[in-house]
Design a protein around this motif. Structure first.
Motif, PDB file in Angstrom:
ATOM      1  N   GLU A  89       0.807  -1.227   0.000  1.00 42.46           N
ATOM      2  CA  GLU A  89       0.067   0.075  -0.211  1.00 42.46           C
ATOM      3  C   GLU A  89       0.792   1.331   0.021  1.00 42.46           C
ATOM      4  N   GLY A  90       0.439   2.428  -0.282  1.00 35.56           N
ATOM      5  CA  GLY A  90       0.885   3.474  -0.570  1.00 35.56           C
ATOM      6  C   GLY A  90       1.297   4.198   0.880  1.00 35.56           C
ATOM      7  N   CYS A  91       2.213   4.988   0.837  1.00 35.76           N
ATOM      8  CA  CYS A  91       2.653   5.642   2.014  1.00 35.76           C
ATOM      9  C   CYS A  91       1.880   7.119   2.002  1.00 35.76           C
ATOM     10  N   ALA A  92       1.273   7.467   3.194  1.00 41.66           N
ATOM     11  CA  ALA A  92       0.385   8.509   3.080  1.00 41.66           C
ATOM     12  C   ALA A  92       1.158   9.673   3.143  1.00 41.66           C
ATOM     13  N   SER A  93       2.542   9.711   3.929  1.00 39.94           N
ATOM     14  CA  SER A  93       3.389  10.913   4.217  1.00 39.94           C
ATOM     15  C   SER A  93       4.459  10.912   2.927  1.00 39.94           C
ATOM     16  N   ASP A  94       4.604  10.145   2.044  1.00 36.76           N
ATOM     17  CA  ASP A  94       5.377  10.035   1.125  1.00 36.76           C
ATOM     18  C   ASP A  94       4.925   9.382  -0.049  1.00 36.76           C
ATOM     19  N   ARG A  95       4.629  10.095  -1.024  1.00 34.81           N
ATOM     20  CA  ARG A  95       4.199   9.485  -2.186  1.00 34.81           C
ATOM     21  C   ARG A  95       5.013   8.542  -2.996  1.00 34.81           C
ATOM     22  N   ARG A  96       6.513   8.615  -2.605  1.00 29.99           N
ATOM     23  CA  ARG A  96       7.390   7.731  -3.484  1.00 29.99           C
ATOM     24  C   ARG A  96       7.517   6.343  -2.643  1.00 29.99           C
ATOM     25  N   GLY A  97       6.843   6.530  -1.329  1.00 32.00           N
ATOM     26  CA  GLY A  97       7.239   5.235  -0.544  1.00 32.00           C
ATOM     27  C   GLY A  97       6.163   4.450  -0.737  1.00 32.00           C
ATOM     28  N   SER A  98       6.486   3.104  -0.245  1.00 31.86           N
ATOM     29  CA  SER A  98       5.036   2.100   0.025  1.00 31.86           C
ATOM     30  C   SER A  98       5.542   1.291   0.993  1.00 31.86           C
ATOM     31  N   LEU A  99       4.340   0.522   1.420  1.00 30.02           N
ATOM     32  CA  LEU A  99       4.423  -0.134   2.711  1.00 30.02           C
ATOM     33  C   LEU A  99       4.238  -1.499   2.119  1.00 30.02           C
ATOM     34  N   ALA A 100       4.787  -2.644   3.022  1.00 27.85           N
ATOM     35  CA  ALA A 100       4.453  -3.965   2.829  1.00 27.85           C
ATOM     36  C   ALA A 100       3.757  -4.347   4.104  1.00 27.85           C
ATOM     37  N   LEU A 101       2.546  -4.934   4.009  1.00 28.14           N
ATOM     38  CA  LEU A 101       1.745  -5.330   4.948  1.00 28.14           C
ATOM     39  C   LEU A 101       1.423  -6.992   4.980  1.00 28.14           C
ATOM     40  N   LEU A 102       1.626  -7.592   6.383  1.00 26.08           N
ATOM     41  CA  LEU A 102       1.421  -9.122   6.400  1.00 26.08           C
ATOM     42  C   LEU A 102      -0.028  -9.312   6.394  1.00 26.08           C
ATOM     43  N   THR A 103      -0.483 -10.234   5.399  1.00 26.24           N
ATOM     44  CA  THR A 103      -2.156 -10.485   5.643  1.00 26.24           C
ATOM     45  C   THR A 103      -2.385 -11.196   6.407  1.00 26.24           C
ATOM     46  N   GLU A 104      -3.491 -11.624   6.562  1.00 29.88           N
ATOM     47  CA  GLU A 104      -3.991 -12.857   7.630  1.00 29.88           C
ATOM     48  C   GLU A 104      -3.515 -14.074   7.029  1.00 29.88           C
ATOM     49  N   GLU A 105      -3.601 -14.435   5.725  1.00 28.34           N
ATOM     50  CA  GLU A 105      -3.080 -15.579   5.259  1.00 28.34           C
ATOM     51  C   GLU A 105      -1.463 -15.612   5.199  1.00 28.34           C
ATOM     52  N   GLY A 106      -0.919 -14.557   4.981  1.00 28.21           N
ATOM     53  CA  GLY A 106       0.617 -14.627   5.302  1.00 28.21           C
ATOM     54  C   GLY A 106       0.718 -15.083   6.843  1.00 28.21           C
ATOM     55  N   MET A 107       0.181 -14.517   7.755  1.00 25.33           N
ATOM     56  CA  MET A 107       0.345 -14.819   9.052  1.00 25.33           C
ATOM     57  C   MET A 107      -0.014 -16.251   9.467  1.00 25.33           C
ATOM     58  N   ALA A 108      -0.892 -16.808   8.819  1.00 25.56           N
ATOM     59  CA  ALA A 108      -1.099 -18.203   9.069  1.00 25.56           C
ATOM     60  C   ALA A 108      -0.133 -19.097   8.486  1.00 25.56           C
ATOM     61  N   VAL A 109       0.237 -18.812   7.046  1.00 27.02           N
ATOM     62  CA  VAL A 109       1.504 -19.537   6.683  1.00 27.02           C
ATOM     63  C   VAL A 109       2.638 -19.476   7.555  1.00 27.02           C
ATOM     64  N   LEU A 110       2.918 -18.298   7.976  1.00 31.49           N
ATOM     65  CA  LEU A 110       4.148 -18.078   8.801  1.00 31.49           C
ATOM     66  C   LEU A 110       4.011 -19.002  10.171  1.00 31.49           C
TER      67      LEU A 110
END
Length: 171
Positions: A89-110
């Motif tokens: 997802e995009g970074c609200a404070s820096d348009r060039r930046g982006s965030l990676a977010l672990l999904t619920e499915e990703g947490m389950a796999v982990l």
């Protein structure tokens, strides 16, 4: 400039270190591929996201934690995103930046992969060492990593590391 050749003891230590690191990475990679269908790098990305506040990190911060280039991270996160384990997802404070977010499915796999991974690490490393050797391993590896990152005043300057750059933090 005169070359400072390794002494015989340093040469043996270097070769033992290289053999151990290559064998360990291969062992961990094979275990994770077999049990979770992913390489160690992808597992490490999921781990770092799981430990972050709200299970999200700025991509540049994630690259630094995993110690890889931003382009390699982008490729890995794209693959994890296709598998539904991570979302960007995009970074609200820096348009060039982006965030990676672990999904619920990703947490389950982990969570499913973690017990086998821990057993592989324990069997390959910690079952081979006593408490004093574990402390020595930590001290030695921390010293080497610190030197390579410029923490000890030697090695790479912080700007030389591919994952480092100044940026506006995302909020």
């Amino acid at each position: 400039m005169t070359t400072r050749w390794l002494t015989p003891q340093e040469q043996r230590a270097w070769r033992a270190f290289m053999a151990a690191t290559h064998l360990l990475e291969d062992t961990i990679d094979r275990q994770l591929q077999q049990d979770a269908g992913m390489p160690h790098l992808y597992y490490s990305i999921l781990v770092h996201l799981s430990e972050a506040p709200e299970r999200r990190l700025r991509m540049t911060d994630l690259a630094e934690r995993v110690k890889i280039t931003r382009s390699r991270l982008t490729y890995a996160v794209a693959r994890l995103e296709r598998d539904g384990l991570v979302r960007r997802e995009g970074c609200a404070s820096d348009r060039r930046g982006s965030l990676a977010l672990l999904t619920e499915e990703g947490m389950a796999v982990l969570e499913q992969a973690a017990p086998g991974h821990v057993e592989a690490v324990r069997g390959a490393v910690f079952d081979q060492l006593d408490e004093e050797q574990v402390a020595q391993l930590e001290a030695i590896c921390s010293r080497i990593a610190g030197g390579l990152q410029g923490d000890e005043g030697v090695g790479c300057a912080s700007g030389d590391l591919p994952w480092r750059r100044r940026s506006t933090p995302c909020k």
